[in-house]
Design an enzyme around this catalytic site. Structure first.
Site, PDB file in Angstrom:
ATOM      1  N   HIS A  88       6.976 100.686 -18.803  1.00  0.00           N
ATOM      2  CA  HIS A  88       7.344 100.502 -20.209  1.00  0.00           C
ATOM      3  C   HIS A  88       8.607 101.260 -20.561  1.00  0.00           C
ATOM      4  O   HIS A  88       9.461 100.766 -21.297  1.00  0.00           O
ATOM      5  CB  HIS A  88       6.185 100.959 -21.110  1.00  0.00           C
ATOM      6  N   GLU A  98      12.890  82.106  -0.853  1.00  0.00           N
ATOM      7  CA  GLU A  98      12.913  83.543  -0.575  1.00  0.00           C
ATOM      8  C   GLU A  98      11.954  83.909   0.549  1.00  0.00           C
ATOM      9  O   GLU A  98      11.681  85.080   0.781  1.00  0.00           O
ATOM     10  CB  GLU A  98      12.594  84.345  -1.845  1.00  0.00           C
ATOM     11  N   ASP A 126      14.317  88.930  -1.941  1.00  0.00           N
ATOM     12  CA  ASP A 126      13.117  88.868  -1.116  1.00  0.00           C
ATOM     13  C   ASP A 126      13.396  88.233   0.239  1.00  0.00           C
ATOM     14  O   ASP A 126      12.798  88.627   1.249  1.00  0.00           O
ATOM     15  CB  ASP A 126      12.012  88.089  -1.842  1.00  0.00           C
ATOM     16  N   CYS A 158      20.260  82.920  -7.382  1.00  0.00           N
ATOM     17  CA  CYS A 158      19.920  83.833  -8.479  1.00  0.00           C
ATOM     18  C   CYS A 158      19.681  85.255  -7.998  1.00  0.00           C
ATOM     19  O   CYS A 158      19.390  86.138  -8.802  1.00  0.00           O
ATOM     20  CB  CYS A 158      18.699  83.333  -9.247  1.00  0.00           C
TER      21      CYS A 158
END
Length: 589
Positions: free
Chosen positions: A194, A434, A458, A505
Site C-alpha cells: 500500500h 512471457e 517474465d 509492453c
C-alpha cells in the site's frame, strides 16, 4: 565511503539527497494489571479507542481520495476492516477479562499474536499488511496511553530529504509532500504494498526490500537512489553527483521541449510509423498519458483493484475504473491485462497454497480460470466498458491453448447474458508472450487470439532461469541476452506469418537500447512507462529503422548481452548524442 546497496525498485525515478531516518513506533507498553471491578471499564476504553481509530482512518481515506483519487483512498479500507476484525476484538477482550490486563496491554498482546502469524506466512500480500497493522497499533495505543499520535507532517521535515526507515506505513506515505520527500528507502515491503502504491501516485521514487543492509545507510549521509533498478549509492563520488545533476537538468529541458511536440506522430527519420502507447498502474494516470501524446494504452494493469482486498472487487467498481481510462482515449486502443496475481501479488481474499516457487506456481491466468467469480466479474466489466470505447483484454502467463479457449467460452456466455452489450460487439483477446511455451506454440495459439504482446520481464526470467527480483542474479537477468533476441526475432516472424498484431509492453521497450533493438528487428508497436514515454518517442523520431535493421542484422551471432548492446550504443551516439547521456536522462525521467 562509496559503496552500493541493492534493493528492489518499486517506484521509478532517481533522487540525490541527504538521508533522514524516521522511526514510528511505540516500543514499550507498560504492563498493568487490573482488578475484577475494573474489567468492564477497560473493555469500554478499548471500544472507545477502536471507535476513535476508525474515525481517524475514515478521515484519512477521505483526505487521500480528495488528494490522489478514489482508488488510492481505498488503501485505507483494509485498515478499517482490520480495526473491526472480530478476532482482533475478541482476543483483546479475552485478555482483559481472563488475564486482568489493562486495555493497552491486552491490545498489544493481541497485536503481537497477529504480527507473529503474519511473519510466519509465506504469503507476500500478508507480509505487506504488516505496515497497515503497525499503523493501527500506533493509532489505538496512542489513544489508550493518552499520547500524541506521531505527526505525519514530521516525515516531511524542513528540508528535502530521502526518507529511510524499516518500514513506511500507509498513513505516513499518504501525507508525504513530494517537494520535501525526494525518495523512500525501506528494509521490507514489496512493489505491491500500500505504501508503494501511494508513493507511485505521488511520483516519489522508492526502493524496498533492502533488508539488513539498511543499517549501512547513515542518517545525514548523501545517497543516490534509483527507484527503477533498486540501486543505492552511498556517499556518491563528486563525478557521480555531477552526472546526476547534469542528467536531471538535461531531462528537465527535454521534458519541456517534448511537451511542445507531444501531438506529433512518432515516425523514424526514414518515414516508418510507430505506435507508442502507455503502461498504466492506476486509472488517473490516463490523463497524464494523454498529455504526453500516448497512442492509447498498451498495458493497463488491473492489480490495483485487488491488492490488500479482503473481497473480490465487484463488477461495478471495475467498470468505473475501466471506463475512466477508455473515455480518456475514445478513439484509441486500451489494453486491459486481466488480473496478474500470484507470485508476490496475492490478494487477502485468496487462500494461498504453500508453494516452493510461487513464480512457477498458481498465478495469473491460472488463478483467474480457477476462480470463475473473480474472472467473470472482470470480463463482464470489460465487455461493458467496450461499449464506451476500444478496450481489449490481455491474458498474462499463457502457456496452453486451453487457457485462451476457456477464456473465450466465458466471454461467449457473458455476451449471451449481458443485455446491455451491443449486438455483435466483441472485444479482442490477446496473450502476453512471457513463457517459452507461448513462443513455441504460437502457431497453435494463433487461431484463438487477435493480438500478441511481448512481456520481456517474465520471459527473461523464465528463459534465463533467473529470478528478476534477486540482486545476486542481476548479471544473468538480461533481456538482451542472445537467447532472448533470437526469441524476439522468431516471435516477430511468426506474428507476421499469422497476421497477428504484435506489440511490446515489457521494460525493454522503455530502454533506449532495447527499443532500438526491437525497431531494428521489425517491431513497430511499443507500450512504455509514463516516465519513459516522451524520451522514447523522441528517440524514435531521431533514428532510422533501416539503419537499425542493418545494425541488428548480425546480432543473433553475439555471445553476450554486452556484444548485443555495443553496436546499438555506437549507433545511438552517432545520432545527435542519443547514447549514454540520453540513457542517463531517461533514467532520471
Amino acid at each position: 565511503m562509496n559503496s552500493i546497496v541493492e534493493g528492489v525498485g518499486a517506484s521509478a525515478g532517481r533522487a540525490l539527497g541527504v538521508v533522514r531516518w524516521i522511526h514510528w513506533d511505540i516500543t514499550v507498553v507498560p504492563h498493568r494489571t487490573i482488578g475484577p471491578e475494573e474489567v468492564e471499564a477497560e473493555v469500554r476504553r478499548f471500544d472507545e479507542a477502536r471507535a476513535w481509530a476508525l474515525e481517524q482512518v475514515t478521515r484519512l481515506q477521505e483526505e487521500t481520495t480528495r488528494r490522489l483519487g478514489p482508488f488510492e483512498g481505498k488503501v485505507f479500507e483494509s485498515q478499517a476492516m482490520m480495526i473491526e476484525d472480530p478476532e482482533l476484538i475478541a482476543g483483546t477482550v479475552a485478555y482483559i477479562r481472563n488475564n486482568f490486563l489493562s486495555a493497552e496491554r491486552a491490545f498489544d498482546w493481541q497485536m503481537l499474536e497477529v504480527r507473529v502469524r503474519m511473519h510466519d506466512s509465506v504469503h507476500a500480500m500478508v507480509l505487506d499488511r504488516l505496515a497497515d497493522l503497525r499503523d493501527i497499533r500506533i493509532r489505538v495505543l496512542c489513544h489508550l496511553l493518552d499520547r500524541t499520535e506521531p505527526a505525519r507532517a514530521a516525515a516531511n521535515g524542513t528540508e528535502p530529504a530521502i526518507l529511510v526507515a524499516h518500514d513506511i506505513t500507509p498513513s505516513i506515505a499518504a501525507g508525504l509532500d513530494p517537494e520535501q520527500t525526494l525518495g523512500i528507502v525501506t528494509a521490507g515491503g514489496s512493489r505491491g504494498s500500500h505504501s508503494v502504491l501511494l508513493a507511485r501516485a505521488l511520483g516519489i521514487p522508492a526502493v524496498v526490500g533492502v533488508g539488513a543492509e539498511l543499517k549501512e545507510i547513515a542518517d545525514g549521509s548523501l545517497l543516490l537512489m534509483d527507484g527503477r533498478t533498486g540501486e543505492l549509492r552511498l556517499d556518491p563520488s563528486p563525478p557521480e553527483v555531477e552526472g546526476f545533476h547534469r542528467a536531471a537538468a538535461h531531462a528537465a529541458r527535454r521534458r519541456e521541449m517534448l511537451r511542445k511536440v507531444s501531438g506529433r506522430p512518432t515516425e523514424t527519420t526514414d518515414g516508418v510509423h510507430t505506435v507508442v502507447q502507455a503502461n498504466l498502474d492506476l486509472p488517473h494516470e490516463a490523463e497524464e498519458a494523454v498529455r504526453l501524446g500516448a497512442d492509447g494504452v498498451g498495458l493497463f494493469r488491473s492489480e490495483f483493484l485487488v491488492i490488500g482486498r479482503r473481497e473480490i472487487p465487484d463488477e461495478e467498481e471495475q467498470f468505473r475504473a475501466y471506463k475512466r481510462v477508455v473515455e480518456a482515449f475514445p478513439d484509441q486502443e486500451v489494453t486491459l491485462r486481466t488480473f496478474d496475481i500470484g507470485g508476490d501479488k496475492f490478494p487477502i481474499f485468496l487462500s494461498m497454497p504453500q508453494e516452493d516457487n510461487p513464480y512457477l506456481g498458481w498465478r495469473a491466468i491460472r488463478v483467474c480460470l480457477d476462480l470463475p467469480d473473480l474472472f467473470r466479474n472482470q470480463l463482464r466489466a470489460a465487455v461493458r466498458a467496450a461499449e464506451v470505447g476500444n478496450i481489449r483484454v490481455l491474458l498474462p502467463l499463457v502457456s496452453t491453448v486451453d487457457e485462451v479457449r476457456n477464456t473465450r467460452d466465458i466471454l461467449h456466455q457473458i455476451y449471451e447474458t449481458l443485455e446491455s452489450a451491443e449486438k455483435g460487439r466483441r472485444i479482442l483477446v490477446g496473450v502476453m508472450v512471457e513463457t517459452p511455451a507461448a513462443v513455441e506454440t504460437l502457431d497453435l495459439l494463433a487461431p484463438y487470439v487477435d493480438f500478441v504482446s511481448l512481456g520481456t520481464n517474465d520471459l527473461t526470467q523464465y528463459v534465463m532461469a533467473a529470478d528478476r527480483g534477486n540482486a545476486k542474479l542481476a548479471r544473468l537477468y538480461d533481456p538482451m541476452h542472445p537467447a532472448l533476441i533470437r526469441l524476439y526475432a522468431r516471435l516477430e516472424r511468426d506474428c507476421a506469418r499469422h497476421e497477428l498484431d504484435l506489440g511490446v509492453c515489457g521494460e525493454l521497450a522503455s530502454d533506449p537500447l532495447g527499443v532500438s533493438l526491437l525497431l531494428g528487428m521489425g517491431y513497430r508497436k511499443f507500450s512504455v512507462s509514463l516516465a519513459a514515454l516522451p524520451e522514447i518517442r523522441e528517440l524514435i523520431r531521431n533514428v532510422s529503422a533501416a539503419d537499425l535493421h542493418d545494425v541488428c542484422r548480425g546480432l543473433y551471432k553475439a555471445e553476450s548481452g554486452a556484444e548485443v548492446r555495443e553496436p546499438i550504443q555506437r549507433y545511438l551516439e552517432s545520432r545527435a548524442g542519443f547514447g549514454s547521456d540520453f540513457a542517463a536522462a531517461l533514467s532520471e525521467e
